[in-house]
Motif scaffolding. Sequence first.
Motif, PDB file in Angstrom:
ATOM      1  N   ALA A  47       0.749  -0.913   0.234  1.00 51.20           N
ATOM      2  CA  ALA A  47       0.273  -0.103   0.200  1.00 51.20           C
ATOM      3  C   ALA A  47       1.027   1.079   0.329  1.00 51.20           C
ATOM      4  N   LEU A  48       2.380   1.036   0.533  1.00 50.49           N
ATOM      5  CA  LEU A  48       2.698   2.242   0.357  1.00 50.49           C
ATOM      6  C   LEU A  48       3.804   2.452  -1.287  1.00 50.49           C
ATOM      7  N   VAL A  49       3.472   1.608  -2.103  1.00 47.60           N
ATOM      8  CA  VAL A  49       4.235   1.563  -3.374  1.00 47.60           C
ATOM      9  C   VAL A  49       3.749   2.780  -3.716  1.00 47.60           C
ATOM     10  N   PRO A  50       2.487   3.258  -4.387  1.00 47.00           N
ATOM     11  CA  PRO A  50       1.812   4.415  -4.474  1.00 47.00           C
ATOM     12  C   PRO A  50       1.807   5.362  -4.571  1.00 47.00           C
ATOM     13  N   VAL A  51       2.071   5.439  -2.550  1.00 42.18           N
ATOM     14  CA  VAL A  51       2.775   6.645  -1.911  1.00 42.18           C
ATOM     15  C   VAL A  51       3.869   7.599  -2.073  1.00 42.18           C
ATOM     16  N   LEU A  52       4.846   5.701  -2.198  1.00 44.04           N
ATOM     17  CA  LEU A  52       5.780   6.789  -1.947  1.00 44.04           C
ATOM     18  C   LEU A  52       7.157   7.284  -3.705  1.00 44.04           C
ATOM     19  N   GLY A  53       5.546   6.606  -4.598  1.00 43.85           N
ATOM     20  CA  GLY A  53       5.843   6.930  -6.126  1.00 43.85           C
ATOM     21  C   GLY A  53       5.169   8.622  -6.175  1.00 43.85           C
ATOM     22  N   TRP A  54       3.699   8.976  -5.800  1.00 45.30           N
ATOM     23  CA  TRP A  54       3.634  10.373  -5.680  1.00 45.30           C
ATOM     24  C   TRP A  54       4.825  11.113  -4.862  1.00 45.30           C
ATOM     25  N   LEU A  55       5.124  11.017  -3.617  1.00 49.69           N
ATOM     26  CA  LEU A  55       6.063  10.999  -3.249  1.00 49.69           C
ATOM     27  C   LEU A  55       7.257  12.210  -4.364  1.00 49.69           C
ATOM     28  N   THR A  56       8.160  10.713  -4.638  1.00 45.08           N
ATOM     29  CA  THR A  56       9.344  10.976  -5.348  1.00 45.08           C
ATOM     30  C   THR A  56       8.513  11.736  -6.515  1.00 45.08           C
ATOM     31  N   TYR A  57       7.187  12.119  -7.320  1.00 49.54           N
ATOM     32  CA  TYR A  57       6.703  12.824  -8.555  1.00 49.54           C
ATOM     33  C   TYR A  57       7.211  14.434  -7.683  1.00 49.54           C
ATOM     34  N   ARG A  58       6.322  14.561  -6.201  1.00 47.03           N
ATOM     35  CA  ARG A  58       6.025  15.876  -6.221  1.00 47.03           C
ATOM     36  C   ARG A  58       7.817  16.716  -5.613  1.00 47.03           C
ATOM     37  N   LEU A  59       8.731  15.245  -5.518  1.00 40.88           N
ATOM     38  CA  LEU A  59       9.936  15.929  -4.964  1.00 40.88           C
ATOM     39  C   LEU A  59      10.721  16.633  -6.709  1.00 40.88           C
ATOM     40  N   ALA A  60      10.328  15.542  -7.784  1.00 40.86           N
ATOM     41  CA  ALA A  60      11.394  16.192  -8.574  1.00 40.86           C
ATOM     42  C   ALA A  60      10.625  17.141  -9.285  1.00 40.86           C
ATOM     43  N   ARG A  61       8.743  17.475  -9.095  1.00 42.28           N
ATOM     44  CA  ARG A  61       8.082  18.483  -9.617  1.00 42.28           C
ATOM     45  C   ARG A  61       8.598  19.834  -8.832  1.00 42.28           C
ATOM     46  N   LEU A  63      11.543  20.352  -7.446  1.00 43.35           N
ATOM     47  CA  LEU A  63      12.831  20.585  -7.431  1.00 43.35           C
ATOM     48  C   LEU A  63      13.335  21.188  -8.963  1.00 43.35           C
ATOM     49  N   GLY A  64      11.677  20.992  -9.740  1.00 45.64           N
ATOM     50  CA  GLY A  64      12.096  22.176 -11.208  1.00 45.64           C
ATOM     51  C   GLY A  64      11.401  20.753 -11.916  1.00 45.64           C
ATOM     52  N   ALA A  65      11.458  19.513 -12.126  1.00 51.98           N
ATOM     53  CA  ALA A  65      11.163  19.323 -13.139  1.00 51.98           C
ATOM     54  C   ALA A  65       9.961  19.239 -13.872  1.00 51.98           C
ATOM     55  N   ARG A  66       9.948  19.124 -15.333  1.00 48.97           N
ATOM     56  CA  ARG A  66       9.197  19.137 -15.771  1.00 48.97           C
ATOM     57  C   ARG A  66       8.142  17.629 -15.634  1.00 48.97           C
ATOM     58  N   ASP A  67       6.756  18.132 -15.836  1.00 49.91           N
ATOM     59  CA  ASP A  67       5.887  17.440 -15.259  1.00 49.91           C
ATOM     60  C   ASP A  67       5.687  15.487 -16.323  1.00 49.91           C
ATOM     61  N   GLY A  68       6.566  15.657 -17.585  1.00 52.53           N
ATOM     62  CA  GLY A  68       6.416  14.264 -17.847  1.00 52.53           C
ATOM     63  C   GLY A  68       7.936  14.045 -17.142  1.00 52.53           C
ATOM     64  N   SER A  69       8.551  14.231 -17.475  1.00 55.04           N
ATOM     65  CA  SER A  69      10.132  13.695 -16.536  1.00 55.04           C
ATOM     66  C   SER A  69       9.954  13.357 -15.224  1.00 55.04           C
ATOM     67  N   ALA A  70       9.286  14.380 -14.331  1.00 60.29           N
ATOM     68  CA  ALA A  70       8.775  13.783 -12.964  1.00 60.29           C
ATOM     69  C   ALA A  70       7.309  12.352 -12.910  1.00 60.29           C
ATOM     70  N   ALA A  71       7.306  12.322 -14.068  1.00 59.49           N
ATOM     71  CA  ALA A  71       6.312  11.132 -13.899  1.00 59.49           C
ATOM     72  C   ALA A  71       6.324   9.976 -13.919  1.00 59.49           C
ATOM     73  N   LEU A  72       7.693   9.990 -15.006  1.00 60.80           N
ATOM     74  CA  LEU A  72       8.876   8.841 -15.107  1.00 60.80           C
ATOM     75  C   LEU A  72       9.792   8.373 -14.294  1.00 60.80           C
ATOM     76  N   ALA A  73      10.239  10.117 -13.767  1.00 57.04           N
ATOM     77  CA  ALA A  73      11.182   9.013 -12.248  1.00 57.04           C
ATOM     78  C   ALA A  73      10.157   8.645 -11.333  1.00 57.04           C
ATOM     79  N   SER A  74       8.196   8.794 -11.202  1.00 57.47           N
ATOM     80  CA  SER A  74       7.833   8.486 -10.238  1.00 57.47           C
ATOM     81  C   SER A  74       7.760   7.075  -9.818  1.00 57.47           C
TER      82      SER A  74
END
Length: 358
Positions: A47-61, A63-74
Amino acid sequence: MLGQPGVEYEAQMGPVYYVIGALLLRLTGTGDAPFAALELLRLAGLALVPVLGWLTYRLARDLGARDGSAALASGLLVLNPTLLAVAASVQNDYLCLVVAAVAALVALPALRRGGTRRSLVVGALVGLAVLVKVFAGALLVGFVVAVLLDRRRSLRPRVLDAVAAAVGTAVVSGWWFVRNLVLYGDLTGAAAVERTGVAFDPLAYEGIGSVLGWGRSIVSYAFVPTEYYRNAFEAPVSVKAAALLLTVCGLVLAVTALARRAKGKRGAQDPAVVFTLTSVLVVVVVYAVAAWTMQAIAPRLVAVAAPMALALVARSSRTRPMQAALLVVLLGCLLLASWLVYRVSALPPDPGLFPWGA
């Protein structure tokens, strides 16, 4: 206490994961049903997997990452085969990743805005992560370095923020280190692990073969976690080759991200980037030093830096070739994760071989 009958070496670790697990078992009444308890804790980890995915996306955003790149990193983090295996196991690594990612996400605005209260909160969150897994303490080092190097503010408020963060970490987690010092004679209790009959000797250099063996272990832990499953099954040559290729792609992406940061003046002035990069480097360096001088700890411990590292890579992936490379690695992770699920599902249940769940 380590050394007492029935006490395993996990007793040396921080208490947060085990307290939460015990509360889940008590609330669901599964404490006396070992297999039901095992499945419950594994589901809680997944259950923590999607939570960590969202947190990684937010971290990337952030830090200035573009939406697509942040989604790929997540997606890279969510679909990484080893991290999926860890999430589906009964152990504390994945929870540490989540709490550390929360601490990092709170640290970014705290660094840009300043303030002792914000720094105190960041330190407290790092302290909580340390009580899950001590490796998370690298975030405190990264935060203090970023604060002290922030030339936009005068020295006094920078020092106060650094002290506040350290105090926050000490207040939350300091008691655990004092306890270990009293009970075992060292801050982490690692010296007492041998009382349980388990020994983890440090990696030994015995020629180039030992270095290559360490490299193979890292590749395995990165993408094909057969070692994590105690080599209960073997990866075919095609899977090993794919894992090696993904490792090379990942290294190229990381080097490119570092090179772009070195050239970019704006990133060099952003304390959030300094914090993230420093935290990642501290985790890697501490792991390498500990593995070669203290004990041969599993490479998966470096994963605590994975959300921050991927966020940095996403930040640097502003061109189509970089984004295409991220997509290729993501698809590779998807294929390897599918293979891993297939192989693990074919294993017979064996609590003796996989006490944490397979």
